[in-house]
Structure formats: C-alpha cells, structure tokens
Design an enzyme around this catalytic site. Structure first.
Site, mmCIF file in Angstrom:
data_model
loop_
_atom_site.group_PDB
_atom_site.id
_atom_site.type_symbol
_atom_site.label_atom_id
_atom_site.label_comp_id
_atom_site.label_asym_id
_atom_site.label_seq_id
_atom_site.Cartn_x
_atom_site.Cartn_y
_atom_site.Cartn_z
ATOM 1 N N GLY A 174 -0.391 -28.026 47.689
ATOM 2 C CA GLY A 174 -1.329 -29.124 47.440
ATOM 3 C C GLY A 174 -2.418 -29.185 48.502
ATOM 4 N N PRO A 192 4.316 -26.439 48.165
ATOM 5 C CA PRO A 192 3.808 -25.615 47.065
ATOM 6 C C PRO A 192 2.296 -25.419 47.041
ATOM 7 C CG PRO A 192 4.326 -27.825 46.274
ATOM 8 C CD PRO A 192 4.729 -27.798 47.718
ATOM 9 N N CYS A 241 5.780 -37.003 55.367
ATOM 10 C CA CYS A 241 5.876 -38.022 54.314
ATOM 11 C C CYS A 241 7.061 -38.928 54.648
ATOM 12 C CB CYS A 241 5.967 -37.392 52.933
ATOM 13 S SG CYS A 241 7.346 -36.290 52.728
ATOM 14 N N ASP A 298 2.016 -29.798 58.135
ATOM 15 C CA ASP A 298 2.526 -30.806 57.197
ATOM 16 C C ASP A 298 4.043 -30.595 57.204
ATOM 17 O OD1 ASP A 298 2.406 -32.795 55.231
ATOM 18 O OD2 ASP A 298 2.423 -31.318 53.628
HETATM 19 N N1 SAM Z 1 1.980 -28.836 52.623
HETATM 20 C C1 SAM Z 1 2.723 -28.759 51.377
HETATM 21 C C2 SAM Z 1 1.868 -29.285 50.246
HETATM 22 O O1 SAM Z 1 0.944 -30.064 50.487
HETATM 23 O O2 SAM Z 1 2.090 -28.874 49.098
HETATM 24 C C3 SAM Z 1 4.064 -29.446 51.477
HETATM 25 C C4 SAM Z 1 4.868 -28.949 52.640
HETATM 26 S S1 SAM Z 1 6.493 -29.577 52.789
HETATM 27 C C5 SAM Z 1 6.226 -31.191 53.335
HETATM 28 C C6 SAM Z 1 7.073 -28.760 54.206
HETATM 29 C C7 SAM Z 1 7.203 -27.260 54.091
HETATM 30 O O3 SAM Z 1 7.703 -26.752 55.341
HETATM 31 C C8 SAM Z 1 8.172 -26.786 53.025
HETATM 32 O O4 SAM Z 1 7.536 -25.892 52.154
HETATM 33 C C9 SAM Z 1 9.273 -26.077 53.807
HETATM 34 O O5 SAM Z 1 9.801 -24.959 53.136
HETATM 35 C C10 SAM Z 1 8.579 -25.668 55.089
HETATM 36 N N2 SAM Z 1 9.500 -25.490 56.232
HETATM 37 C C11 SAM Z 1 10.838 -25.740 56.294
HETATM 38 N N3 SAM Z 1 11.330 -25.422 57.514
HETATM 39 C C12 SAM Z 1 10.294 -24.969 58.236
HETATM 40 C C13 SAM Z 1 10.174 -24.456 59.564
HETATM 41 N N4 SAM Z 1 11.228 -24.399 60.377
HETATM 42 N N5 SAM Z 1 8.963 -24.030 59.974
HETATM 43 C C14 SAM Z 1 7.900 -24.106 59.174
HETATM 44 N N6 SAM Z 1 7.949 -24.586 57.902
HETATM 45 C C15 SAM Z 1 9.126 -25.008 57.436
#
Ligand code: SAM
Length: 444
Positions: A110, A108, A227, A174
């Site tokens: 951060g 989202p 994480c 991330d």
């Molecule tokens: N960086 C964000 C923050 O600090 O608020 C949190 C990111 S979360 C750990 C990982 C993100 O990767 C999610 O929003 C997810 O929707 C996205 N995601 C899922 N599958 C993915 C893919 N195949 N390639 C890239 N991003 C992906």
C-alpha cells in the site's frame, strides 16, 4: 471482546477518553481506496467522500466486491486504509520527488504504491520485504500499479546498512507491530494481542531501526509508522531513536479538523477522533555530520547484449528513459537515470523484480510480458488493441479461453474502459489467453 490488559493500558494512556476509543473499536471499519493516475475518473455504484489528507483518497459508503471490477485487477486503485495514506503528508513536507527511497517493510505494498506515485519519474524506490511468502503479493501490486521506478527486494534490514550505507534520502519503516489499530478490522489481531507480544514487537522495532539506520544519508528522513496505539512501540521507540541514534524528531503539519492527536513525539490516529483505523507516524531526521558520500561501485553485468532491443524499444513511449537488460530469455526495463545504481544493487541485494518485465523470448521471436501492459511507460499504439466488455474482461481475468471474432494474427492488447488489462495472442485457430496464471481470479 477486547483484551482486558489492553483496556487497562489504554485507560492509563488516555484516561476517561479511552471509553470513546473502545466504543469506536466496536463499530464497522470504513472502506477506502486510493486512485492511480492510470485513470481520469472512476465511478462506483455507491457514495464516495474525500479523504482530507490525500488528494487521491476516497471513503466508500459500502464495500463493493472489488474482485468483480476489472479496473481493480488493472491497478487503477488500491484498497487502502485511510489513516495510512497520511504518509503522503510526510512525503510532501520532507521528501523531494527526485529522492532515492527505501520502503523497508513493504508488503503487501500500500505505502510503496503511494511512494512510487510521489516519486513519479524523478526518483527511485526500493521496496523491500523480508518475509518470503509476502514478496510475491508485493511484486504483483507494484507491477499492477505500473510505475517503473521500483525495485522489489527480499532482504534483511541489516543488508541495507552493509551494502547501501548512506545511500537513502528517505527510509520508511512501517514496522511489524502488535496491530491494536486493526482491532476493528481484524479479529485475529485481538486474539494474538498480549503484553508480552507488545514488548516483543517494541524490541524488534528497535532492532530494525538500529539495523537500517546506517543506510540513511546524513540529513536523510526516516518515517516511522505502526498501526498500534501503545507508547512502547510508538513514542518510546521514537525517543529511543532520537537519543541513541542521534535523530531529530520533526513536526508534521496537519489540519485541526482531521482530528489527529499530536503527542510529544509523533502523531496518533484514534478511530474515535479520525476517520480511519488506528495509526501512528513520526518523522526523524538523521544528523548532518560529515561522512563519506555513498558512491555506486561500477559493475559490469553479464549478458549485456540484449536480443530484440530495437523491437522492444518500439513498445515504450520514451525508450531513451529506459535501460533494458536480459537474463536468460527475460528482458527487464528499468530507469536509465538509475542504471548504475540498480546494476550495483542487483549484485548485492536479492532483487525480485526490477522496473518492469518488458519482453520474453519465445522461439525465434520476442513477446511482450504482462507487466509491460500494466506499465505506464508502454506505448499502447504499438499493439493492435481490442476493447472488452465487462463480462469478457472478467472471463479474461479468470484465464478462460477467449472468442473475440476475427482479429489479425499475433499479439493483441486487451483493454477495458481505456485501461490495459493484458495480452492475448491470435494463433489462427484460437486466441491464447496470456493473463498470468498465478494472478487469475480463482472464484467469483
Ligand atoms: N507497509 C506495508 C503496506 O503499507 O502495505 C505494510 C507492512 S506491515 C505493517 C509490516 C511488514 O513487516 C510485514 O510485511 C512483515 O512481513 C514485515 N516484517 C516482519 N518482520 C520483520 C523484520 N524483522 N524486519 C523487517 N520487516 C519485517
């Protein structure tokens, strides 16, 4: 209950110390926030304590009801888990503020708000999210944070390698992960965990790294974080990147008192050792071998004649720093220093939000857009301002009808404790609330 196979694998990884980790995972998580420089001082009705690795990070002794704080909606702080603020240390050590950065998995938002703050006026952030439903909360958080140096995109990792080969000074991955570090906060993460899911996540992370690698400049920095605690998604992937992509694993300075665990390839935040949730971070540098530099392809966008240009420029503190473009009846301001690059990106990527919305044509006039009120570049003095009480501010944020006594006709900028909340319009017989309906507080 923690999954049995998770317990086994952590016992193998950490030995007897794993029991301390398991106990820590059964304790209450810490609430923490990171302040925006929109505000000089923020006071909360609870004790706060500094996050040692981020100058703007604070732990809170209790979790306030953030929804009831108008400053939360104005983007004055971001509720962010403390360990993940450590990304700042990697930026401070390896990424210049005038860099072009890609946050590949950004929603989202951060870490994107943190990066946009690090880059301030000198750099550019492309904040990307591949999952459609998550792009909107990302755009909202970016707009509320108020730095105009961000383009929010909705693309697959491979799109960047295809269209922006060798462009980025830094890429943050991330990665989506099995979320073991969130077990304390998130019951669902425990329920969804399985050995198979860990393997699936590890494979997906490698393919993300492989797909985006070409977009990184030679000599550029890739920050990889998850994480989760397991080595398959963390060290194994980073070592794979070093071996197969030709990356160098770089050290990160950290104070011993922070309790960060340094492995042979990266840094772990274990909740029994550090004050925060589980987190892993490693920094990679792409080798410097010669490849042709990224060159922006000059593009000419349609509709270069922007209506009401000089009127909108009066709404900005430094109008010369901002390019303004028009699409249909909406106008957007974005950094002049990156105009050519951003114009090019908007021809090949799916750009959801570029800089900030500045104006919107309504009938024969131009009206300011809400994201202008959130933008740090706005010149407040260009508008009639009215300071709201807390009750009035919450009512405005619920999109309720306003009654603020006698005011001049036209656009009014509403503030709370000196911070801009948004616009209203006095049309004579009533004051129209212009707070974006999709952002309104739905329940208190
Ligand atoms: N960086 C964000 C923050 O600090 O608020 C949190 C990111 S979360 C750990 C990982 C993100 O990767 C999610 O929003 C997810 O929707 C996205 N995601 C899922 N599958 C993915 C893919 N195949 N390639 C890239 N991003 C992906």
């Amino acid at each position: 209950m923690l999954p049995i196979e998770f317990l086994d694998s952590m016992r193998q990884q950490l030995g007897p110390e794993a029991e301390c980790l398991f106990r820590a995972l059964e304790t209450e998580p810490q609430t923490s926030i990171r302040l925006n420089d929109k505000l000089d001082v923020l006071s909360f009705p609870c004790d706060i304590d500094e996050v040692p690795w981020h100058v703007d990070g604070y732990y809170m002794s209790e979790r306030p009801q953030f929804t009831l704080d108008p400053l939360f909606h104005a983007g004055c702080y971001y509720v962010q888990e403390a360990s993940s603020m450590f990304v700042q240390q990697a930026l401070d050590q390896y990424v210049e503020p005038n860099s072009v950065v890609l946050d590949l998995c950004a929603a989202p938002g951060g870490k994107s708000t943190l990066i946009s703050q690090h880059l301030k006026d000198g750099g550019l952030l492309i904040s990307n999210e591949v999952v459609r439903q998550r792009v909107f909360i990302l755009s909202e958080n970016i707009q509320k944070w108020g730095n105009g140096n961000v383009v929010v995109t909705h693309n697959k990792p491979a799109d960047f390698a295809m269209h922006t080969r060798n462009l980025f000074d830094c890429i943050l991955v991330d990665a989506p992960c099995s979320g073991e570090g969130m077990f304390r906060k998130d019951e669902e993460a425990r329920e969804q965990w399985s050995v198979k899911n860990v393997q699936m996540c590890a494979e997906r992370q490698r393919s993300i790294l492989m797909d985006v690698w070409e977009a990184l400049k030679p000599g550029g920095i890739l920050i990889y974080s998850t994480c989760t605690f397991n080595r398959e998604e963390d060290e194994e992937n980073v070592k794979w990147a070093a071996d197969c992509l030709g990356a160098e694993i770089l050290p990160l300075h950290h104070d011993e008192s922070w309790g960060i665990y340094e492995s042979e390839a990266g840094y772990h935040f274990y909740p029994h050792l550090t004050r925060g949730e589980g987190f892993y971070i490693a920094v990679l540098r792409k080798s410097e071998e010669y490849v042709p530099e990224f060159k922006v392809k000059k593009v000419t966008l349609k509709n270069q004649n922007v209506e009401f240009l000089s009127e909108m420029q009066k709404w900005l503190m430094k109008p010369e720093d901002w390019a303004i473009r028009q699409a249909d009846r909406f106008m957007t301001a974005y950094p002049m220093a990156y105009k050519e690059l951003i114009d090019y990106l908007s021809t090949c990527l799916t750009c959801i939000c570029t800089g900030f919305g500045i104006g919107e044509i309504r009938g024969k006039n131009v009206a300011p857009q809400h994201s202008l009120a959130m933008a740090k570049a706005m010149k407040k003095e260009a508008f009639v301002q009215v300071a709201l009480t807390r009750e009035q501010a919450l009512s405005y944020l619920r999109s309720e009808a306003l009654s603020l006594g006698s005011l001049p006709l036209g656009t009014i900028l509403l503030t709370y404790e000196g911070v801009c909340l948004g616009f209203a319009k006095n049309v004579g017989n009533r004051l129209n609330n212009l707070y974006p309906n999709e952002w309104r507080i739905r329940k208190l």
